[in-house]
Design a protein around this motif. Structure first.
Motif, PDB file in Angstrom:
ATOM      1  N   ARG A   1      -4.792 -53.417 -28.670  1.00 46.57           N
ATOM      2  CA  ARG A   1      -4.261 -52.437 -29.625  1.00 46.57           C
ATOM      3  C   ARG A   1      -3.879 -53.149 -30.926  1.00 46.57           C
ATOM      4  O   ARG A   1      -3.172 -54.159 -30.896  1.00 46.57           O
ATOM      5  N   PRO A   2      -4.274 -52.605 -32.050  1.00 46.47           N
ATOM      6  CA  PRO A   2      -3.880 -53.219 -33.324  1.00 46.47           C
ATOM      7  C   PRO A   2      -2.362 -53.160 -33.566  1.00 46.47           C
ATOM      8  O   PRO A   2      -1.809 -54.005 -34.256  1.00 46.47           O
ATOM      9  N   SER A   3      -1.695 -52.178 -32.967  1.00 44.39           N
ATOM     10  CA  SER A   3      -0.261 -52.015 -33.198  1.00 44.39           C
ATOM     11  C   SER A   3       0.603 -52.969 -32.370  1.00 44.39           C
ATOM     12  O   SER A   3       1.804 -53.088 -32.612  1.00 44.39           O
ATOM     13  N   THR A   4       0.010 -53.656 -31.419  1.00 44.45           N
ATOM     14  CA  THR A   4       0.778 -54.582 -30.584  1.00 44.45           C
ATOM     15  C   THR A   4       1.140 -55.813 -31.404  1.00 44.45           C
ATOM     16  O   THR A   4       0.266 -56.424 -32.020  1.00 44.45           O
ATOM     17  N   PRO A   5       2.423 -56.194 -31.447  1.00 47.28           N
ATOM     18  CA  PRO A   5       2.828 -57.382 -32.226  1.00 47.28           C
ATOM     19  C   PRO A   5       2.130 -58.645 -31.720  1.00 47.28           C
ATOM     20  O   PRO A   5       1.859 -58.787 -30.525  1.00 47.28           O
ATOM     21  N   TRP A   6       1.854 -59.550 -32.628  1.00 53.44           N
ATOM     22  CA  TRP A   6       1.115 -60.770 -32.278  1.00 53.44           C
ATOM     23  C   TRP A   6       1.880 -61.606 -31.267  1.00 53.44           C
ATOM     24  O   TRP A   6       1.271 -62.301 -30.458  1.00 53.44           O
ATOM     25  N   THR A   7       3.209 -61.538 -31.282  1.00 54.53           N
ATOM     26  CA  THR A   7       3.988 -62.325 -30.313  1.00 54.53           C
ATOM     27  C   THR A   7       3.729 -61.845 -28.885  1.00 54.53           C
ATOM     28  O   THR A   7       3.604 -62.652 -27.964  1.00 54.53           O
TER      29      THR A   7
ATOM     30  N   GLY B   1      -4.058 -53.706  -5.689  1.00 54.44           N
ATOM     31  CA  GLY B   1      -4.446 -52.722  -6.701  1.00 54.44           C
ATOM     32  C   GLY B   1      -3.438 -52.648  -7.823  1.00 54.44           C
ATOM     33  O   GLY B   1      -3.799 -52.564  -9.008  1.00 54.44           O
ATOM     34  N   GLN B   2      -2.169 -52.707  -7.468  1.00 60.30           N
ATOM     35  CA  GLN B   2      -1.111 -52.684  -8.464  1.00 60.30           C
ATOM     36  C   GLN B   2      -1.241 -53.879  -9.408  1.00 60.30           C
ATOM     37  O   GLN B   2      -1.158 -53.726 -10.620  1.00 60.30           O
ATOM     38  N   ALA B   3      -1.487 -55.062  -8.857  1.00 60.35           N
ATOM     39  CA  ALA B   3      -1.634 -56.264  -9.675  1.00 60.35           C
ATOM     40  C   ALA B   3      -2.861 -56.185 -10.576  1.00 60.35           C
ATOM     41  O   ALA B   3      -2.817 -56.583 -11.747  1.00 60.35           O
ATOM     42  N   ASN B   4      -3.949 -55.659 -10.042  1.00 66.95           N
ATOM     43  CA  ASN B   4      -5.165 -55.539 -10.841  1.00 66.95           C
ATOM     44  C   ASN B   4      -4.987 -54.562 -11.996  1.00 66.95           C
ATOM     45  O   ASN B   4      -5.422 -54.842 -13.118  1.00 66.95           O
ATOM     46  N   PHE B   5      -4.354 -53.432 -11.736  1.00 67.34           N
ATOM     47  CA  PHE B   5      -4.143 -52.463 -12.808  1.00 67.34           C
ATOM     48  C   PHE B   5      -3.109 -52.958 -13.816  1.00 67.34           C
ATOM     49  O   PHE B   5      -3.190 -52.636 -15.002  1.00 67.34           O
ATOM     50  N   TYR B   6      -2.145 -53.732 -13.360  1.00 64.78           N
ATOM     51  CA  TYR B   6      -1.194 -54.344 -14.302  1.00 64.78           C
ATOM     52  C   TYR B   6      -1.930 -55.276 -15.260  1.00 64.78           C
ATOM     53  O   TYR B   6      -1.686 -55.243 -16.465  1.00 64.78           O
ATOM     54  N   ALA B   7      -2.833 -56.094 -14.724  1.00 61.21           N
ATOM     55  CA  ALA B   7      -3.599 -57.015 -15.569  1.00 61.21           C
ATOM     56  C   ALA B   7      -4.441 -56.239 -16.576  1.00 61.21           C
ATOM     57  O   ALA B   7      -4.496 -56.598 -17.764  1.00 61.21           O
ATOM     58  N   LEU B   8      -5.092 -55.176 -16.130  1.00 61.08           N
ATOM     59  CA  LEU B   8      -5.904 -54.368 -17.040  1.00 61.08           C
ATOM     60  C   LEU B   8      -5.041 -53.688 -18.099  1.00 61.08           C
ATOM     61  O   LEU B   8      -5.439 -53.574 -19.268  1.00 61.08           O
ATOM     62  N   GLU B   9      -3.853 -53.247 -17.708  1.00 60.11           N
ATOM     63  CA  GLU B   9      -2.928 -52.636 -18.669  1.00 60.11           C
ATOM     64  C   GLU B   9      -2.542 -53.647 -19.751  1.00 60.11           C
ATOM     65  O   GLU B   9      -2.559 -53.331 -20.947  1.00 60.11           O
ATOM     66  N   GLN B  10      -2.230 -54.859 -19.335  1.00 60.80           N
ATOM     67  CA  GLN B  10      -1.835 -55.889 -20.304  1.00 60.80           C
ATOM     68  C   GLN B  10      -2.992 -56.245 -21.237  1.00 60.80           C
ATOM     69  O   GLN B  10      -2.800 -56.429 -22.441  1.00 60.80           O
ATOM     70  N   GLN B  11      -4.197 -56.334 -20.696  1.00 68.92           N
ATOM     71  CA  GLN B  11      -5.367 -56.626 -21.528  1.00 68.92           C
ATOM     72  C   GLN B  11      -5.615 -55.494 -22.519  1.00 68.92           C
ATOM     73  O   GLN B  11      -5.971 -55.736 -23.675  1.00 68.92           O
TER      74      GLN B  11
ATOM     75  N   GLY C   1      -6.658 -44.819 -24.855  1.00 66.89           N
ATOM     76  CA  GLY C   1      -5.792 -44.413 -23.745  1.00 66.89           C
ATOM     77  C   GLY C   1      -5.877 -45.317 -22.529  1.00 66.89           C
ATOM     78  O   GLY C   1      -5.317 -44.982 -21.475  1.00 66.89           O
ATOM     79  N   ALA C   2      -6.551 -46.458 -22.654  1.00 66.27           N
ATOM     80  CA  ALA C   2      -6.768 -47.324 -21.490  1.00 66.27           C
ATOM     81  C   ALA C   2      -5.459 -47.844 -20.912  1.00 66.27           C
ATOM     82  O   ALA C   2      -5.259 -47.820 -19.697  1.00 66.27           O
ATOM     83  N   ALA C   3      -4.562 -48.304 -21.769  1.00 60.30           N
ATOM     84  CA  ALA C   3      -3.298 -48.875 -21.276  1.00 60.30           C
ATOM     85  C   ALA C   3      -2.498 -47.833 -20.496  1.00 60.30           C
ATOM     86  O   ALA C   3      -1.964 -48.123 -19.426  1.00 60.30           O
ATOM     87  N   SER C   4      -2.450 -46.626 -21.016  1.00 67.14           N
ATOM     88  CA  SER C   4      -1.719 -45.551 -20.336  1.00 67.14           C
ATOM     89  C   SER C   4      -2.376 -45.199 -19.000  1.00 67.14           C
ATOM     90  O   SER C   4      -1.676 -44.983 -17.997  1.00 67.14           O
ATOM     91  N   ALA C   5      -3.692 -45.155 -18.971  1.00 69.96           N
ATOM     92  CA  ALA C   5      -4.399 -44.841 -17.730  1.00 69.96           C
ATOM     93  C   ALA C   5      -4.153 -45.919 -16.681  1.00 69.96           C
ATOM     94  O   ALA C   5      -3.894 -45.604 -15.510  1.00 69.96           O
TER      95      ALA C   5
END
Length: 175
Positions: free
Chosen positions: A42-48, A27-37, A7-11
């Motif tokens: 996630r295994p379901s995220t496409p490799w592209t 803070g917005q930029a930092n949480f965006y970076a963490l969301e992307q990481q 649930g990290a990306a959603s949080a």
């Protein structure tokens, strides 16, 4: 920070939206970076998407670092100049290090100028010979360099704009 939990990306997305509501751009930029990481893990995220996210993190730290673009532009230009010096003579003619560096810098300053009909009139004799012997290969390589350079400059401008926008919002809150 935890980027591997399911649930990290959603949080992080939720926290990013809260920061956006408070106009807390850092803070917005930092949480965006963490969301992307988190999404990358996630295994379901496409490799592209994973590859694109890793490239964006490498090139600009998700828009948080504007100096990196300039260093990448300078480094890439020097690397390409070395490649031009090493490989352009294989097409015939001789070029100096200065000619190779000048040709590389010109692709940054005047992108796609190598395709101009008047371009050969303004280059050194060694470079002219090379361009005449490889009429499509060298302009194609120079065009690829121009595209990368334009990308680095565009990312720099966007990151710089974001930085000024963040600084401006902080100054307004203080007053």
């Amino acid at each position: 920070m935890d980027t591997s939990s399911p649930g990290a990306a959603s949080a992080y997305r939720t926290l990013k939206l809260v920061m956006e509501g408070h106009r807390a751009r850092d803070g917005q930029a930092n949480f965006y970076a963490l969301e992307q990481q988190s999404l990358r893990r996630r295994p379901s995220t496409p490799w592209t998407l994973k590859a694109t996210s890793m490239a964006y993190e490498f090139v600009s730290d998700y828009g948080r670092n504007f100096h990196r673009h300039l260093w990448l532009l300078v480094g890439f230009t020097v690397l390409v100049a070395g490649a031009y010096f090493r490989f352009l003579p294989l097409a015939g003619g001789e070029i100096s290090r200065a000619d190779a560096f000048s040709f590389a810098v010109e692709q940054v300053v005047r992108p796609f100028a190598v395709w101009s009909s008047t371009y050969l009139a303004n280059v050194s004799s060694g470079l002219k010979t090379v361009l005449e012997n490889a009429p499509l290969l060298i302009p194609a390589l120079a065009s690829v360099q121009s595209l990368f350079s334009i990308g680095f400059v565009a990312l720099f401008v966007l990151a710089l704009r974001r930085r000024f926008k963040m600084d401006w919002s902080r100054k307004i809150k203080r007053n």
